[in-house]
Design a protein around this motif. Structure first.
Motif, PDB file in Angstrom:
ATOM      1  N   ARG A  58      40.342 -29.632 -12.945  1.00 31.70           N
ATOM      2  CA  ARG A  58      41.407 -30.413 -13.683  1.00 31.70           C
ATOM      3  C   ARG A  58      42.287 -31.339 -13.454  1.00 31.70           C
ATOM      4  O   ARG A  58      42.727 -32.453 -14.118  1.00 31.70           O
ATOM      5  N   LEU A  59      42.769 -31.230 -12.009  1.00 29.32           N
ATOM      6  CA  LEU A  59      43.792 -32.144 -11.436  1.00 29.32           C
ATOM      7  C   LEU A  59      43.161 -33.237 -10.548  1.00 29.32           C
ATOM      8  O   LEU A  59      42.670 -32.856  -9.342  1.00 29.32           O
ATOM      9  N   PRO A  60      43.155 -34.360 -10.712  1.00 28.96           N
ATOM     10  CA  PRO A  60      42.503 -35.245 -10.121  1.00 28.96           C
ATOM     11  C   PRO A  60      43.299 -35.472  -8.743  1.00 28.96           C
ATOM     12  O   PRO A  60      42.641 -36.177  -7.750  1.00 28.96           O
ATOM     13  N   GLN A  61      44.542 -35.072  -8.697  1.00 28.84           N
ATOM     14  CA  GLN A  61      45.057 -35.296  -7.250  1.00 28.84           C
ATOM     15  C   GLN A  61      44.856 -34.288  -6.224  1.00 28.84           C
ATOM     16  O   GLN A  61      45.291 -34.544  -4.928  1.00 28.84           O
ATOM     17  N   VAL A  62      44.041 -33.336  -6.575  1.00 30.95           N
ATOM     18  CA  VAL A  62      43.597 -32.141  -5.754  1.00 30.95           C
ATOM     19  C   VAL A  62      42.250 -32.827  -4.880  1.00 30.95           C
ATOM     20  O   VAL A  62      41.179 -32.712  -5.465  1.00 30.95           O
ATOM     21  N   ALA A  63      42.504 -33.014  -3.540  1.00 27.50           N
ATOM     22  CA  ALA A  63      41.423 -33.675  -3.011  1.00 27.50           C
ATOM     23  C   ALA A  63      40.662 -32.570  -2.354  1.00 27.50           C
ATOM     24  O   ALA A  63      39.238 -32.748  -2.086  1.00 27.50           O
ATOM     25  N   CYS A  64      41.061 -31.161  -2.280  1.00 23.46           N
ATOM     26  CA  CYS A  64      40.243 -30.145  -1.594  1.00 23.46           C
ATOM     27  C   CYS A  64      40.813 -29.048  -2.386  1.00 23.46           C
ATOM     28  O   CYS A  64      42.057 -28.726  -2.157  1.00 23.46           O
ATOM     29  N   ALA A  65      39.963 -28.034  -2.983  1.00 19.88           N
ATOM     30  CA  ALA A  65      40.501 -26.605  -3.429  1.00 19.88           C
ATOM     31  C   ALA A  65      39.632 -25.604  -2.739  1.00 19.88           C
ATOM     32  O   ALA A  65      38.158 -25.735  -2.432  1.00 19.88           O
ATOM     33  N   VAL A  66      40.258 -24.542  -2.128  1.00 20.88           N
ATOM     34  CA  VAL A  66      39.693 -23.362  -1.571  1.00 20.88           C
ATOM     35  C   VAL A  66      40.118 -22.283  -2.257  1.00 20.88           C
ATOM     36  O   VAL A  66      41.464 -21.683  -2.385  1.00 20.88           O
ATOM     37  N   GLY A  67      39.067 -21.416  -2.824  1.00 22.65           N
ATOM     38  CA  GLY A  67      39.350 -20.112  -3.504  1.00 22.65           C
ATOM     39  C   GLY A  67      38.680 -18.974  -2.844  1.00 22.65           C
ATOM     40  O   GLY A  67      37.588 -18.967  -2.417  1.00 22.65           O
ATOM     41  N   TYR A  68      39.683 -17.890  -2.489  1.00 21.84           N
ATOM     42  CA  TYR A  68      39.152 -16.685  -1.912  1.00 21.84           C
ATOM     43  C   TYR A  68      38.919 -15.529  -3.422  1.00 21.84           C
ATOM     44  O   TYR A  68      39.704 -15.442  -3.936  1.00 21.84           O
TER      45      TYR A  68
END
Length: 414
Positions: A134-144
């Motif tokens: 949803r947030l274009p400013q997030v270049a990389c997302a990591v979920g555990y």
């Protein structure tokens, strides 16, 4: 707790707190770290401190502030019940909105520079996924081990090719096999998406000190996370140069304080065959000063063979040569000098945290060493001496000389 709390403006104008851990470099790419259902507790603060050691400036927002401010829970039965109640009343949409506000506050800090990312665990794992979508400013997302991602797979179209890393546990009852399969089917082929399933581990396998903590899986997941963050956000460390500086002080200047200065506050070294080395500054300094740096033969030399440089570690292949003219505590503990010339193929796995060396795992064939100094008779045994180093340097030397059955296959069809 190495960091401090700051205030973050919500989109409503109200303020909520966030734990700030500043990059070991003073400035670094920004990461918003999203909590488990237990709030911004010690585990989350320690995780933020670890990411700061890796070179990131990290903010951990209090995502429960709309329900109750300053939630900081443990893992006993009462705290779990309270955490689950807060989780049931949590509004994910507002949570993502607060992550956006935290990203804005983080980006405005002097200690933050470059791209931004989001990392999350459990509840935070799903929020990291949603923030990436949803947030274009997030270049990389990591979920555990994010809970409920399979119910939001339609959101993936918002990724737009940006990097997403998800770590899933095979035994996680909160993300059972059918949920994992749905996630893998929907996301597995998207550009920029990395999905990892860790066999034999449960939910919260990466929570240090937790009941389900599994070190091997946690370390591997952390390495994969840092690799993705490095590729997308930076920072870019010259690990080869950092390693060469460490080796220089070990073998050339033989300067123990300078050697230790290249390492993190609590490093460790493990020479696998002899189990020598040390854990922590004090023990490792003692080892280096009295049993390694000043105790090596003067003619000890390293011949590089190959080097593989990853995002956070180096694998070095080399040959060590020396004359056994003194007792070498770390390599041949308790063995009097024999005057023999020794050549050993070695492998080193060297791990870094940010710009500092974290650990060394050094491997070699101790049987080959014992053969070379005359303490092991190789007759009838599948072991060799100096030949192992010579064949590493010259692959044209004969293979299979230790295999009695090798001649029996000569001339047979292949």
């Amino acid at each position: 707790m190495k960091g401090r709390y700051i205030q973050v403006p919500a989109t409503t104008g109200e303020l909520f707190q966030a734990y700030l851990a500043t990059s070991v470099d003073g400035r670094g790419p920004g990461i918003v770290l999203c909590q488990e259902i237990f709030g911004v507790n010690q585990a989350m603060r320690e995780t933020a401190d670890l990411l700061a050691e890796e070179g990131y400036t990290v903010l951990v927002p209090d995502l429960y502030w709309r329900q109750e401010r300053g939630v900081d829970l443990g893992y006993d039965e009462a705290d779990f019940a309270r955490a689950f109640s807060l989780y049931q009343g949590f509004d994910e949409a507002l949570g993502v909105e607060d992550i956006g506000a935290t990203l804005k506050a983080l980006d405005a800090l002097d200690a933050c520079e470059g791209e931004l990312g989001v990392v999350g665990y459990c509840l935070g794992g799903k929020l990291a996924y949603l923030a990436g979508c949803r947030l274009p400013q997030v270049a990389c997302a990591v979920g555990y081990y994010g809970v409920g991602i399979e119910k939001a797979l339609h959101e993936a179209e918002g990724l737009g090719g940006r990097r997403l890393v998800l770590h899933l546990a095979e035994l996680d009852a909160y993300c059972p096999a059918e949920a994992r399969e749905a996630i893998q089917t929907a996301l597995g082929r998207l550009p920029g998406v990395e999905l990892y399933v860790y066999p034999g581990v449960d939910h919260a396998f990466a929570r240090l000190g937790g009941h389900h903590y599994r070190k091997s899986a946690a370390l591997l997941a952390h390495e994969r996370s840092v690799a993705a963050l490095r590729r997308t956000l930076g920072p870019d460390y010259n690990l080869s140069a950092l390693w060469e500086e460490h080796i220089r002080h070990e073998f050339d200047t033989r300067d123990v304080p300078a050697t230790m200065a290249t390492m993190v506050d609590e490093p460790y070294v493990n020479h696998i065959p002899t189990m020598t080395g040390g854990v922590g500054q004090r023990e490792l300094s003692r080892f280096y000063r009295y049993h390694f740096v000043h105790g090596n033969p003067e003619d000890m030399a390293l011949t590089p063979i190959s080097r593989t440089v990853g995002a956070s570690q180096i694998v070095d292949e080399f040959i060590m040569t020396f004359t056994h003219d003194r007792e070498v505590d770390w390599l041949l503990p308790g063995v009097a000098p024999t005057g023999k010339r020794v050549e050993i193929p070695m492998l080193g796995v060297v791990k870094f945290r940010g710009p500092k060396l974290y650990h060394e795992h050094i491997y070699w064939d101790q049987a080959s060493v014992l053969v070379q100094i005359g303490l092991l008779d190789p007759s009838g045994l599948p072991v060799a001496g100096r030949e192992t180093a010579q064949k590493l340097l010259d692959e044209s030397l004969p293979s299979n000389t230790l295999m009695p059955s090798w001649p029996t296959s000569a001339g047979k069809p292949v």
